[in-house]
Design a protein around this motif. Structure first.
Motif, short mmCIF file in Angstrom:
data_model
loop_
_atom_site.label_atom_id
_atom_site.label_comp_id
_atom_site.label_asym_id
_atom_site.label_seq_id
_atom_site.Cartn_x
_atom_site.Cartn_y
_atom_site.Cartn_z
N TYR A 1 34.30 23.86 2.69
CA TYR A 1 33.78 23.73 4.05
C TYR A 1 32.26 23.87 4.03
O TYR A 1 31.70 24.61 3.22
CB TYR A 1 34.36 24.82 4.97
CG TYR A 1 35.87 24.89 4.96
CD1 TYR A 1 36.64 23.91 5.60
CD2 TYR A 1 36.52 25.92 4.31
CE1 TYR A 1 38.02 23.97 5.57
CE2 TYR A 1 37.91 25.99 4.28
CZ TYR A 1 38.65 25.01 4.92
OH TYR A 1 40.01 25.08 4.90
N SER A 2 31.63 23.17 4.94
CA SER A 2 30.20 23.33 5.19
C SER A 2 30.04 23.93 6.58
O SER A 2 30.48 23.33 7.57
CB SER A 2 29.47 21.99 5.08
OG SER A 2 28.08 22.15 5.28
N TRP B 1 33.09 27.23 -1.43
CA TRP B 1 33.52 26.45 -2.58
C TRP B 1 34.85 26.95 -3.13
O TRP B 1 35.10 28.15 -3.18
CB TRP B 1 32.46 26.54 -3.69
CG TRP B 1 31.09 26.17 -3.27
CD1 TRP B 1 30.13 27.00 -2.74
CD2 TRP B 1 30.50 24.86 -3.30
NE1 TRP B 1 28.98 26.30 -2.45
CE2 TRP B 1 29.17 24.99 -2.79
CE3 TRP B 1 30.93 23.61 -3.73
CZ2 TRP B 1 28.30 23.91 -2.69
CZ3 TRP B 1 30.06 22.53 -3.63
CH2 TRP B 1 28.78 22.68 -3.12
N THR C 1 22.41 25.38 5.95
CA THR C 1 23.87 25.44 5.92
C THR C 1 24.35 26.55 5.00
O THR C 1 23.64 27.00 4.10
CB THR C 1 24.48 24.11 5.44
OG1 THR C 1 24.21 23.94 4.03
CG2 THR C 1 23.93 22.93 6.21
N ASN D 1 27.92 24.64 9.51
CA ASN D 1 26.67 24.12 10.07
C ASN D 1 26.44 24.71 11.45
O ASN D 1 27.07 24.29 12.42
CB ASN D 1 26.72 22.59 10.16
CG ASN D 1 27.07 21.94 8.83
OD1 ASN D 1 26.52 22.29 7.81
ND2 ASN D 1 27.99 20.99 8.87
N LEU E 1 33.78 21.45 -2.90
CA LEU E 1 33.35 21.95 -1.61
C LEU E 1 34.56 22.03 -0.67
O LEU E 1 35.26 21.04 -0.46
CB LEU E 1 32.28 21.04 -1.02
CG LEU E 1 31.79 21.41 0.39
CD1 LEU E 1 31.07 22.75 0.38
CD2 LEU E 1 30.88 20.31 0.93
N SER F 1 21.51 28.18 1.90
CA SER F 1 20.45 27.27 1.46
C SER F 1 19.36 27.10 2.50
O SER F 1 19.55 27.38 3.70
CB SER F 1 21.06 25.90 1.13
OG SER F 1 20.08 24.91 0.96
N ASP G 1 26.34 19.96 -3.44
CA ASP G 1 26.40 19.37 -2.10
C ASP G 1 25.28 19.83 -1.16
O ASP G 1 25.20 19.34 -0.03
CB ASP G 1 27.76 19.67 -1.46
CG ASP G 1 28.85 18.80 -2.05
OD1 ASP G 1 29.17 17.77 -1.45
OD2 ASP G 1 29.36 19.12 -3.13
N HIS G 2 24.44 20.77 -1.58
CA HIS G 2 23.32 21.17 -0.72
C HIS G 2 22.21 20.14 -0.78
O HIS G 2 22.12 19.35 -1.72
CB HIS G 2 22.79 22.54 -1.14
CG HIS G 2 23.59 23.69 -0.59
ND1 HIS G 2 23.62 24.00 0.75
CD2 HIS G 2 24.39 24.60 -1.21
CE1 HIS G 2 24.40 25.07 0.93
NE2 HIS G 2 24.88 25.44 -0.23
N LYS H 1 27.79 27.00 2.58
CA LYS H 1 28.91 26.22 2.06
C LYS H 1 29.88 27.14 1.32
O LYS H 1 29.48 28.08 0.63
CB LYS H 1 28.41 25.11 1.14
CG LYS H 1 27.52 24.09 1.88
CD LYS H 1 27.23 22.86 1.06
CE LYS H 1 26.22 21.95 1.76
NZ LYS H 1 26.67 21.43 3.04
#
Length: 543
Positions: A465-466, A456, A452, A468, A463, A448, A418-419, A454
């Motif tokens: 939560y992200s 897992w 962000t 940000n 995923l 990353s 998801d990155h 992340k």
């Protein structure tokens, strides 16, 4: 006699002179008013040919001139001789219909082929567009790397100039180590320790209030941080020990202390440097051992849990296990085809290594070959970390993925995608089986260059939560000892502390340089951060 006058010369031409005479005499050709000498040879054949052509043309003609077919290949010579005009027309009509049907089939087949060719062209065009997009992304990544390399080169040049202009200070008091305590509006107080160059690494002692830092000025430092305060003593200086890696004046490049690690009981500090040497220090600043065998900079260094072995990974493509008591190397592992970027112990005798060659090897002391090989990344593998039980290995790469591996299988268990840019580092939460927080879910955090962090779900590979909040690449993440908070440090000069219960920022500290590493002390009430503007900040975390 007209027909006979045409036939008789044919007999003469083929040598039947008697037959020609008999025919001429009986038919009375000599009485015919037509001069036989004026009749050209082969006139009979020409006459018959013209008759057949006339018959064929008549058969092909209908009431409509548009039906005229110039190619009379519908009729065979035998048909012309044996059939009348009406039968010949019937044959021609049937063959025309069949030819039209065949033409329709050919047209349909041509349309299908053209459709298939169009689909192939569309697919090829789509593939070309995808390839152009990939080339564009690769070009952007190459540009970013070039910019980072340029920045590193400029910093190296700056370090060289400073080394040439300054003699290494022999006394601790020569270092500007005064502390400024600044209460922040959000409840975080910060102690700043100013060093000569950017600070690359930091680590808290697992047993006390000692903080170690490694810098680009060829030194490591051990800072004593008093409980409940980050202020200096009455003389205005911190209680700090300087561990010099290069004595006196030096013009040598790249003597950064790149990595450091405390042993399990906090009695020894190991440091790795760009000079390819690992060094072991006591807590009073005494150099106990200098371990020399690598032929390139050391990028990663770890003690095993027992504390009898030290593991180092180097730019020379190898990893070495050192016998600390004997002060010598025990085994060198030469499996990678590129620089070794990270190492991590699985238990006291086995460990994982990662490299720029995209490979991960699990090695064991005494074994001459890897006991496990993990292949699947398509870019440099920046970091490898075993989970608290040593059953799962997490990795992250420049290929924009993180992966989870198991010793029970060769292929990755989960592929985390998801990155949007390269993943620099990963950390396991101190939760789940085998930890002091067994009733909480085991998580994996990844940081990353896409700005962000992340989180897992390890069991499902999904995923959760992200996070940000940063505006620049994130270089470091660290879980609090109780697993309830996560600290992240970025090149945007800010450190965020996230509540994992609420998945939001609860504290923020902003400095004057990019952050390369963050770490919590064992009590979870202080956080250290390494900044690019020559400072280490210690933050009191009070909720």
């Amino acid at each position: 006699w007209k027909l006979n006058i045409l036939t008789a010369p044919c007999h003469t031409l083929v040598g039947f002179t008697h037959a020609a005479f008999a025919l001429g005499y009986e038919a009375g050709i000599n009485k015919c008013p037509i001069d036989g000498n004026l009749v050209p040879p082969g006139s009979l054949i020409t006459f018959v040919q013209k008759g057949l052509q006339y018959l064929e043309m008549e058969a092909n003609l209908s009431n409509s001139d548009t039906d005229l077919v110039e190619d009379f290949s519908f009729l065979q010579p035998l048909d012309l001789i044996t059939k009348d005009v009406y039968e010949l027309r019937k044959i021609i009509n049937e063959k025309r219909k069949n030819l039209q049907k065949d033409g329709d089939k050919d047209k349909e087949l041509d349309r299908e082929r053209e459709g298939e060719r169009a689909r192939i062209r569309d697919k090829e065009r789509h593939e070309r567009e995808k390839e152009r997009e990939k080339d564009k992304e690769r070009a952007e990544r190459d540009k970013e790397r070039a910019e980072r390399d340029k920045e590193r080169a400029e910093k190296d040049k700056e370090r060289e100039k400073q080394r040439e202009d300054h003699i290494d200070r022999e006394m601790v008091t020569d270092v500007e180590d005064k502390v400024i305590v600044k209460p922040e509006d959000n409840g975080v107080s910060a102690g700043k320790f100013t060093l000569a160059l950017k600070v690359c690494a930091c680590a808290w002692s697992p047993t006390g209030s000692l903080l170690a830092s490694g810098s680009g000025d060829s030194t490591a430092r051990i800072w004593t941080i008093a409980d409940g305060s980050s202020r200096s003593n009455s003389n205005g200086h911190l209680n700090v020990l300087v561990l010099k890696h290069v004595k006196g004046r030096t013009n040598e490049k790249s003597k950064d202390v790149t990595t450091l690690d405390w042993n399990g009981d906090g009695t020894l500090l190991a440091t790795g440097s760009y000079d390819g040497q690992a060094r072991i220090w006591s807590t009073n600043g005494e150099l106990r051992s200098t371990l020399s065998k690598h032929k390139g900079p050391i990028f990663s260094l770890k003690w095993n849990k027992k504390g009898d072995y030290l593991l180092t990974g180097s730019c020379d493509k190898t990893a070495i296990v050192w016998d600390v008591k004997a002060e010598e190397w025990k085994q060198q592992f030469e499996f990678h085809a590129g620089p070794t970027l990270d190492v991590d112990w699985r238990n006291n005798v086995s460990f994982a290594t990662s490299s720029t060659d995209n490979m991960i090897y699990v090695c064991k002391i005494g074994e001459n070959c890897p006991i496990k090989t993990f292949a699947g990344h398509q870019g440099e593998v920046n970091c490898v970390k075993w989970d608290p039980t040593g059953s799962l290995l997490a990795s992250c790469s420049d290929d924009i993925t993180a992966k989870i591996w198991s010793m029970k299988q060769d292929k990755f268990v989960h592929d985390l995608k998801d990155h949007a840019k390269e993943i620099y580092t990963i950390r396991w939460s101190p939760t789940g089986p085998g930890t002091s927080n067994p009733n909480h879910q085991l998580l994996l955090a990844s940081a990353s260059f896409d700005s962000t962090v992340k989180l897992w779900d390890v069991e499902l590979g999904k995923l959760l939560y992200s996070l940000n909040g940063h505006r620049e690449p994130v270089y470091s993440v660290a879980f609090s000892p109780n697993g309830e908070y996560l600290a992240s440090g970025s090149l945007d000069k800010s450190m965020h502390i996230w509540s994992l219960k609420e998945n939001k920022i609860v504290k923020t500290y902003t400095g004057n340089g990019g952050i390369f590493e963050v770490c919590w002390n064992k009590e979870g009430d202080k956080i250290a951060a390494c900044f690019a503007n020559n400072t280490v900040c210690v933050l009191d975390f009070r909720m």
